[in-house]
Design a protein around this motif. Structure first.
Motif, PDB file in Angstrom:
ATOM      1  N   GLU A  97      -9.085   7.111 -12.283  1.00 39.06           N
ATOM      2  CA  GLU A  97      -8.901   5.835 -12.170  1.00 39.06           C
ATOM      3  C   GLU A  97      -7.874   5.032 -13.069  1.00 39.06           C
ATOM      4  OE1 GLU A  97     -12.044   2.432 -12.907  1.00 39.06           O
ATOM      5  OE2 GLU A  97     -12.432   3.165 -11.084  1.00 39.06           O
ATOM      6  N   LYS A  98      -7.099   4.128 -12.628  1.00 37.71           N
ATOM      7  CA  LYS A  98      -6.175   3.542 -13.465  1.00 37.71           C
ATOM      8  C   LYS A  98      -5.992   1.997 -13.066  1.00 37.71           C
ATOM      9  CE  LYS A  98      -2.013   5.073 -11.182  1.00 37.71           C
ATOM     10  NZ  LYS A  98      -0.803   6.026 -11.558  1.00 37.71           N
ATOM     11  N   THR A  99      -5.397   1.257 -13.874  1.00 38.10           N
ATOM     12  CA  THR A  99      -5.097  -0.191 -13.390  1.00 38.10           C
ATOM     13  C   THR A  99      -3.623  -0.132 -13.127  1.00 38.10           C
ATOM     14  OG1 THR A  99      -4.908  -0.850 -15.880  1.00 38.10           O
ATOM     15  CG2 THR A  99      -7.093  -1.030 -14.877  1.00 38.10           C
ATOM     16  N   ALA A 100      -3.272  -0.857 -12.325  1.00 29.52           N
ATOM     17  CA  ALA A 100      -1.746  -1.210 -12.033  1.00 29.52           C
ATOM     18  C   ALA A 100      -1.574  -2.826 -11.823  1.00 29.52           C
ATOM     19  CB  ALA A 100      -1.412  -0.384 -10.956  1.00 29.52           C
ATOM     20  N   ARG A 101      -0.423  -3.139 -12.072  1.00 34.86           N
ATOM     21  CA  ARG A 101       0.034  -4.688 -11.757  1.00 34.86           C
ATOM     22  C   ARG A 101       0.804  -4.808 -10.433  1.00 34.86           C
ATOM     23  NH1 ARG A 101      -0.693  -8.504 -14.598  1.00 34.86           N
ATOM     24  NH2 ARG A 101       1.266  -9.270 -14.552  1.00 34.86           N
ATOM     25  N   ASN A 102       0.415  -5.837  -9.924  1.00 35.66           N
ATOM     26  CA  ASN A 102       1.382  -6.120  -8.683  1.00 35.66           C
ATOM     27  C   ASN A 102       2.236  -7.325  -9.215  1.00 35.66           C
ATOM     28  OD1 ASN A 102       2.339  -7.232  -6.452  1.00 35.66           O
ATOM     29  ND2 ASN A 102       0.665  -7.068  -5.117  1.00 35.66           N
ATOM     30  N   ILE A 103       3.522  -6.845  -9.339  1.00 38.00           N
ATOM     31  CA  ILE A 103       4.494  -7.805 -10.162  1.00 38.00           C
ATOM     32  C   ILE A 103       4.579  -9.135  -9.433  1.00 38.00           C
ATOM     33  CG2 ILE A 103       6.489  -8.167 -11.224  1.00 38.00           C
ATOM     34  CD1 ILE A 103       6.502  -5.189 -11.811  1.00 38.00           C
ATOM     35  N   SER A 104       4.780  -9.009  -8.113  1.00 39.04           N
ATOM     36  CA  SER A 104       5.076 -10.132  -7.130  1.00 39.04           C
ATOM     37  C   SER A 104       4.054 -11.091  -7.277  1.00 39.04           C
ATOM     38  CB  SER A 104       5.374  -9.595  -5.786  1.00 39.04           C
ATOM     39  OG  SER A 104       4.370  -9.180  -5.174  1.00 39.04           O
ATOM     40  N   LYS A 105       2.745 -10.729  -7.048  1.00 39.02           N
ATOM     41  CA  LYS A 105       1.239 -11.603  -7.088  1.00 39.02           C
ATOM     42  C   LYS A 105       1.042 -11.795  -8.620  1.00 39.02           C
ATOM     43  CE  LYS A 105       0.207 -10.421  -2.319  1.00 39.02           C
ATOM     44  NZ  LYS A 105      -1.118  -9.987  -1.525  1.00 39.02           N
ATOM     45  N   LYS A 106       1.760 -11.092  -9.588  1.00 37.13           N
ATOM     46  CA  LYS A 106       1.165 -11.185 -10.838  1.00 37.13           C
ATOM     47  C   LYS A 106      -0.628 -11.254 -11.239  1.00 37.13           C
ATOM     48  CE  LYS A 106       5.005 -14.132 -12.348  1.00 37.13           C
ATOM     49  NZ  LYS A 106       5.453 -15.397 -12.648  1.00 37.13           N
ATOM     50  N   THR A 107      -0.954 -10.087 -10.483  1.00 35.45           N
ATOM     51  CA  THR A 107      -2.280  -9.476 -10.486  1.00 35.45           C
ATOM     52  C   THR A 107      -2.431  -8.148 -11.083  1.00 35.45           C
ATOM     53  OG1 THR A 107      -2.521  -8.928  -8.119  1.00 35.45           O
ATOM     54  CG2 THR A 107      -3.074 -11.224  -8.625  1.00 35.45           C
ATOM     55  N   THR A 108      -3.721  -8.009 -11.608  1.00 40.27           N
ATOM     56  CA  THR A 108      -3.930  -6.486 -12.008  1.00 40.27           C
ATOM     57  C   THR A 108      -4.701  -6.085 -10.957  1.00 40.27           C
ATOM     58  OG1 THR A 108      -3.795  -7.183 -14.112  1.00 40.27           O
ATOM     59  CG2 THR A 108      -4.830  -5.062 -13.613  1.00 40.27           C
ATOM     60  N   ILE A 109      -4.643  -4.672 -10.342  1.00 42.93           N
ATOM     61  CA  ILE A 109      -5.465  -4.015  -9.451  1.00 42.93           C
ATOM     62  C   ILE A 109      -5.890  -2.763 -10.199  1.00 42.93           C
ATOM     63  CG2 ILE A 109      -4.654  -4.965  -7.255  1.00 42.93           C
ATOM     64  CD1 ILE A 109      -3.040  -2.516  -7.183  1.00 42.93           C
ATOM     65  N   THR A 110      -7.004  -2.291  -9.663  1.00 42.20           N
ATOM     66  CA  THR A 110      -7.703  -0.777 -10.046  1.00 42.20           C
ATOM     67  C   THR A 110      -7.542   0.054  -8.878  1.00 42.20           C
ATOM     68  OG1 THR A 110      -9.146  -1.876 -11.529  1.00 42.20           O
ATOM     69  CG2 THR A 110      -9.808   0.284 -10.912  1.00 42.20           C
ATOM     70  N   ILE A 111      -7.013   1.142  -9.429  1.00 42.24           N
ATOM     71  CA  ILE A 111      -6.574   2.259  -8.397  1.00 42.24           C
ATOM     72  C   ILE A 111      -7.628   3.077  -8.435  1.00 42.24           C
ATOM     73  CG2 ILE A 111      -4.951   3.858  -7.621  1.00 42.24           C
ATOM     74  CD1 ILE A 111      -2.721   2.453  -8.630  1.00 42.24           C
ATOM     75  N   PRO A 112      -8.648   3.388  -7.386  1.00 41.18           N
ATOM     76  CA  PRO A 112      -9.469   4.387  -7.696  1.00 41.18           C
ATOM     77  C   PRO A 112      -9.485   5.793  -7.993  1.00 41.18           C
ATOM     78  CG  PRO A 112      -9.534   3.674  -5.425  1.00 41.18           C
ATOM     79  CD  PRO A 112      -8.582   2.981  -6.324  1.00 41.18           C
ATOM     80  N   GLU A 113     -10.236   6.632  -8.470  1.00 43.82           N
ATOM     81  CA  GLU A 113     -10.096   7.827  -8.802  1.00 43.82           C
ATOM     82  C   GLU A 113      -9.772   8.556  -7.437  1.00 43.82           C
ATOM     83  OE1 GLU A 113     -13.220  11.077  -9.536  1.00 43.82           O
ATOM     84  OE2 GLU A 113     -12.485  10.536 -11.491  1.00 43.82           O
ATOM     85  N   HIS A 114      -8.655   9.485  -7.132  1.00 44.18           N
ATOM     86  CA  HIS A 114      -8.742  10.046  -6.120  1.00 44.18           C
ATOM     87  C   HIS A 114      -8.272  11.412  -6.151  1.00 44.18           C
ATOM     88  CE1 HIS A 114      -4.664   8.105  -7.234  1.00 44.18           C
ATOM     89  NE2 HIS A 114      -4.161   9.236  -6.236  1.00 44.18           N
ATOM     90  N   LYS A 115      -7.833  12.130  -4.958  1.00 39.17           N
ATOM     91  CA  LYS A 115      -7.559  13.588  -5.122  1.00 39.17           C
ATOM     92  C   LYS A 115      -6.329  13.646  -4.246  1.00 39.17           C
ATOM     93  CE  LYS A 115     -12.085  15.337  -5.171  1.00 39.17           C
ATOM     94  NZ  LYS A 115     -13.072  16.288  -5.284  1.00 39.17           N
ATOM     95  N   ILE A 116      -5.457  14.611  -4.846  1.00 36.18           N
ATOM     96  CA  ILE A 116      -4.042  14.888  -4.224  1.00 36.18           C
ATOM     97  C   ILE A 116      -3.856  16.664  -4.051  1.00 36.18           C
ATOM     98  CG2 ILE A 116      -3.086  12.858  -5.135  1.00 36.18           C
ATOM     99  CD1 ILE A 116      -1.573  14.462  -7.035  1.00 36.18           C
ATOM    100  N   PRO A 117      -3.305  16.940  -3.030  1.00 35.19           N
ATOM    101  CA  PRO A 117      -2.913  18.244  -3.105  1.00 35.19           C
ATOM    102  C   PRO A 117      -1.697  18.566  -4.073  1.00 35.19           C
ATOM    103  CG  PRO A 117      -1.934  17.062  -1.038  1.00 35.19           C
ATOM    104  CD  PRO A 117      -2.719  16.023  -1.888  1.00 35.19           C
ATOM    105  N   ALA A 118      -1.762  19.842  -4.466  1.00 34.73           N
ATOM    106  CA  ALA A 118      -0.576  20.181  -5.549  1.00 34.73           C
ATOM    107  C   ALA A 118      -0.331  21.821  -5.166  1.00 34.73           C
ATOM    108  CB  ALA A 118      -0.969  19.922  -6.946  1.00 34.73           C
ATOM    109  N   PHE A 119       0.945  22.124  -5.720  1.00 31.20           N
ATOM    110  CA  PHE A 119       1.326  23.615  -5.498  1.00 31.20           C
ATOM    111  C   PHE A 119       1.435  24.036  -7.174  1.00 31.20           C
ATOM    112  CE2 PHE A 119       4.656  26.798  -5.502  1.00 31.20           C
ATOM    113  CZ  PHE A 119       3.806  27.918  -4.808  1.00 31.20           C
TER     114      PHE A 119
END
Length: 93
Positions: free
Chosen positions: A57-79
């Motif tokens: 999980e990480k926090t990110a910023r929406n620059i256009s709206k000047k808000t902070t959002i939390t991106i939840p933990e997620h899974k991704i495929p990798a090689f």
């Protein structure tokens, strides 16, 4: 190289029908996707591994709206390529 290029190369080198090769390549990709979606890694000795990575999980910023959002933990495929594969690519001229 595209999927069509891969199919043509395999058909040319093996003498198999392109339709059969295309079906085989597409089925291989489906099996890898299905395995990863069920949480199973795919190991191909001498080639590499298709694995699931977990992004924390990480926090990110929406620059256009000047808000902070939390991106939840997620899974991704990798090689992850095998060492033999990496060495072959490094030594290619």
């Amino acid at each position: 190289m595209t999927k069509a290029d891969i199919v043509n190369e395999i058909a040319k080198s093996t003498g198999l029908d392109k339709a059969l090769v295309l079906t085989t390549v597409e089925r291989f990709m489906e099996v890898v996707k299905d395995s990863l979606s069920h949480g199973e890694n795919v190991y191909l000795r001498g080639f590499g591994s298709f694995i699931i990575k977990t992004r924390s999980e990480k926090t990110a910023r929406n620059i256009s709206k000047k808000t902070t959002i939390t991106i939840p933990e997620h899974k991704i495929p990798a090689f992850k390529p095998a060492r033999v594969f990496m060495d072959e690519v490094k030594n290619a001229n």
